[in-house]
Design an enzyme around this catalytic site. Structure first.
Site, PDB file in Angstrom:
ATOM      1  N   VAL A 123       1.706  -3.574   4.264  1.00 45.41           N
ATOM      2  CA  VAL A 123       1.346  -5.388   4.681  1.00 45.41           C
ATOM      3  C   VAL A 123       2.786  -5.456   3.808  1.00 45.41           C
ATOM      4  CG1 VAL A 123      -1.545  -5.319   5.091  1.00 45.41           C
ATOM      5  CG2 VAL A 123      -0.399  -6.518   2.277  1.00 45.41           C
ATOM      6  N   LYS A 149       0.560   3.528  -2.764  1.00 47.91           N
ATOM      7  CA  LYS A 149      -0.243   4.398  -3.488  1.00 47.91           C
ATOM      8  C   LYS A 149      -0.612   5.770  -2.739  1.00 47.91           C
ATOM      9  CE  LYS A 149      -3.575   0.657  -1.075  1.00 47.91           C
ATOM     10  NZ  LYS A 149      -4.325   0.561   0.842  1.00 47.91           N
ATOM     11  N   TYR A 177      -3.425  -2.604 -10.511  1.00 41.35           N
ATOM     12  CA  TYR A 177      -3.578  -2.392  -8.939  1.00 41.35           C
ATOM     13  C   TYR A 177      -2.467  -3.491  -7.853  1.00 41.35           C
ATOM     14  CZ  TYR A 177      -5.484  -1.966  -4.275  1.00 41.35           C
ATOM     15  OH  TYR A 177      -5.046  -2.392  -2.344  1.00 41.35           O
ATOM     16  N   SER A 228       0.729  -1.554   0.384  1.00 44.62           N
ATOM     17  CA  SER A 228       0.080  -0.221   0.337  1.00 44.62           C
ATOM     18  C   SER A 228       0.840   1.368  -0.102  1.00 44.62           C
ATOM     19  CB  SER A 228      -0.618   0.265   1.454  1.00 44.62           C
ATOM     20  OG  SER A 228      -2.215  -0.814   0.829  1.00 44.62           O
ATOM     21  N   TYR A 249      -5.080   3.467   7.917  1.00 46.60           N
ATOM     22  CA  TYR A 249      -6.046   3.578   8.261  1.00 46.60           C
ATOM     23  C   TYR A 249      -6.488   3.290   9.274  1.00 46.60           C
ATOM     24  CZ  TYR A 249      -3.606   1.254   4.498  1.00 46.60           C
ATOM     25  OH  TYR A 249      -3.086   0.885   3.326  1.00 46.60           O
TER      26      TYR A 249
HETATM   27  O1  DON Z   1      -5.070  -4.350  -1.536  1.00 46.20           O
HETATM   28  C1  DON Z   1      -4.210  -4.906  -0.956  1.00 46.20           C
HETATM   29  O2  DON Z   1      -4.798  -6.212  -0.210  1.00 46.20           O
HETATM   30  C2  DON Z   1      -3.216  -4.921  -0.544  1.00 46.20           C
HETATM   31  N1  DON Z   1      -2.313  -5.166  -1.939  1.00 46.20           N
HETATM   32  C3  DON Z   1      -2.088  -4.127   0.084  1.00 46.20           C
HETATM   33  C4  DON Z   1      -3.133  -3.930   0.565  1.00 46.20           C
HETATM   34  C5  DON Z   1      -1.971  -3.040   2.263  1.00 46.20           C
HETATM   35  O3  DON Z   1      -0.538  -3.160   1.989  1.00 46.20           O
HETATM   36  C6  DON Z   1      -2.155  -2.257   3.666  1.00 46.20           C
HETATM   37  N2  DON Z   1      -1.748  -1.102   4.574  1.00 46.20           N
HETATM   38  N3  DON Z   1      -1.252  -1.686   5.035  1.00 46.20           N
END
Ligand code: DON
Length: 304
Positions: free
Chosen positions: A258, A66, A188, A63, A240
Site C-alpha cells: 500500500v 511479506k 509485523y 506488504s 489479493y
Molecule cells: O497490514 C497492513 O494493512 C499494511 N501494513 C500492509 C498492507 C498492504 O501493503 C496491502 N498491499 N497492497
C-alpha cells in the site's frame, strides 16, 4: 533487449496517461508522501541495474516485505508451515477477516494479512531478535545497503492497527498463533514500515528470477523448487482480489504494497520494482500496474 530504453519508454508513456488514484490513508503517516513520484528499476541476472524516474527514492514497502518474511521461514519450517497457512488465492481484500472464521483459523495464503501474521509469528518463534534478523536478511539480498525502518510509519500503523490486532486474536482463538500478540504485531508493523528504493527492491527480488540464487548475497537463498513456489504464490495471491487481473494484464509473479510499490520477476531474465503512491480501490498502485502491463506488452518474450 535494451532494458534501459524499454523502461524509459514505459515511464514516458505512463506519465503521458496522467493516471490518478488515491494515496493510502488508513496508515496516516504513509499519506505524507508526494503522490506524483514514480520510478522504475530493473535488475538483470548479471546484476546490471537500470533505472528511471524516482528509482532511488526510498518508500514504504509495506506488504512487499511479506515475500521476504515468507522466504525466511520457508527454509526453516517447510512442510510444517503449510499446515498453518494455505496456498489458495483468497478473492478477498488483503485485510479481510471473514474467511478466517469459516476456514477455522487457517489463512488462505501467506500474503493476505492473516497469513502474513502467521508467518511473522513463526519468525518470532525461530529468532530471538526477529526485527534485526529481517533487516539483516533484506540488506543482504539488496546487496549490503542500509534499509531502514521508518519509526513514524511503524507507530502510525500500530496506533491504527485494530484490524490486524483483531486478526491476530482470531488466529490465537484457533490456536494458530504461538507468541504474545503485541510482540508479533510490533515485528509485523516494523517489517511493513521498512523503506527501500526501487533499486534495492529489485535487487532483493533478484534471487526469485534466478532459481533461488542471489548474486548480491552470493549464496543460494531458496532451492530451485522453493523459489518456484514463492513465484507461484505471487502469481496467484500477490495482488489479493486483483491477482487474476494482474496475471491477465501483466502475467508476472509479483507483490504489491500500500506504499505504492510493486516488485515482480520474469524468471530467468530479470527482477523489477515500480513505485508510485496513488492506489486503485484494491490497494494496488495505479501507475505501477500500468507500467508493468506496458512493459510486458513490449517484451519479445513472456512467461507464458
Ligand atoms: O497490514 C497492513 O494493512 C499494511 N501494513 C500492509 C498492507 C498492504 O501493503 C496491502 N498491499 N497492497
Amino acid at each position: 533487449m535494451d532494458y534501459q530504453q524499454l523502461i524509459e519508454e514505459v515511464y514516458q508513456e505512463v506519465q503521458a496517461e496522467n493516471l490518478k488514484g488515491k494515496v493510502a490513508d488508513y496508515i496516516p503517516e504513509i499519506g505524507n508522501v508526494n503522490p506524483d513520484q514514480f520510478g522504475i528499476a530493473l535488475v538483470d541476472l548479471k546484476g546490471n541495474v537500470y533505472g528511471v524516474g524516482d528509482h532511488q527514492v526510498p518508500f514504504s514497502i509495506q506488504s512487499i516485505s511479506k515475500v521476504h518474511t515468507l522466504t525466511m521461514v520457508f527454509n526453516v519450517f517447510n512442510s510444517k508451515l503449510w499446515s498453518r497457512v494455505n496456498v489458495e488465492p483468497s478473492g478477498d481484500p488483503f485485510n479481510s477477516i471473514a474467511q478466517l472464521e469459516y476456514e477455522k483459523g487457517i489463512p488462505r495464503n501467506p500474503f493476505i494479512n492473516a497469513g502474513a501474521l502467521v508467518i511473522t509469528d513463526a519468525l518470532c518463534s525461530k529468532f530471538e531478535n526477529p526485527i534485526e534478523r529481517i533487516s539483516d536478511f533484506i540488506n543482504e539480498l539488496a546487496g549490503d545497503t542500509c534499509v531502514k525502518i521508518n519509526p513514524e510509519v511503524q507507530a502510525s500503523e500500530k496506533n491504527h492497527g485494530e484490524r490486524n490486532t483483531a486478526l491476530a486474536y482470531f488466529l490465537k482463538s484457533f490456536k494458530n498463533f504461538n507468541n504474545p500478540i503485541d510482540e508479533v504485531l510490533d515485528v509485523y508493523f516494523s517489517h511493513c514500515a521498512m523503506e527501500m528504493s526501487c533499486v534495492d527492491l529489485a535487487k532483493s527480488f533478484s534471487f526469485l528470477a534466478n532459481d533461488g540464487y542471489s548474486i548480491f548475497a552470493d549464496r543460494q537463498i531458496l532451492t530451485e523448487s522453493q523459489s518456484r513456489r514463492v513465484n507461484a504464490l505471487m502469481l496467484t495471491c500477490g495482488f489479493y482480489d486483483e491477482a487474476g487481473e494482474f496475471a491477465f494484464k501483466v502475467g508476472l509473479p509479483g507483490k504489491s504494497g500500500v506504499g505504492g510499490g510493486v516488485a515482480a520477476v520474469m524468471p530467468h531474465k530479470f527482477s523489477i520494482a515500480v513505485w508510485s503512491p496513488e492506489l486503485n480501490e484494491k490497494g494496488n498502485s495505479v501507475k505501477a500496474i500500468r507500467a508493468l502491463e506496458l512493459l510486458t506488452d513490449k517484451l519479445a518474450f513472456s512467461l507464458f
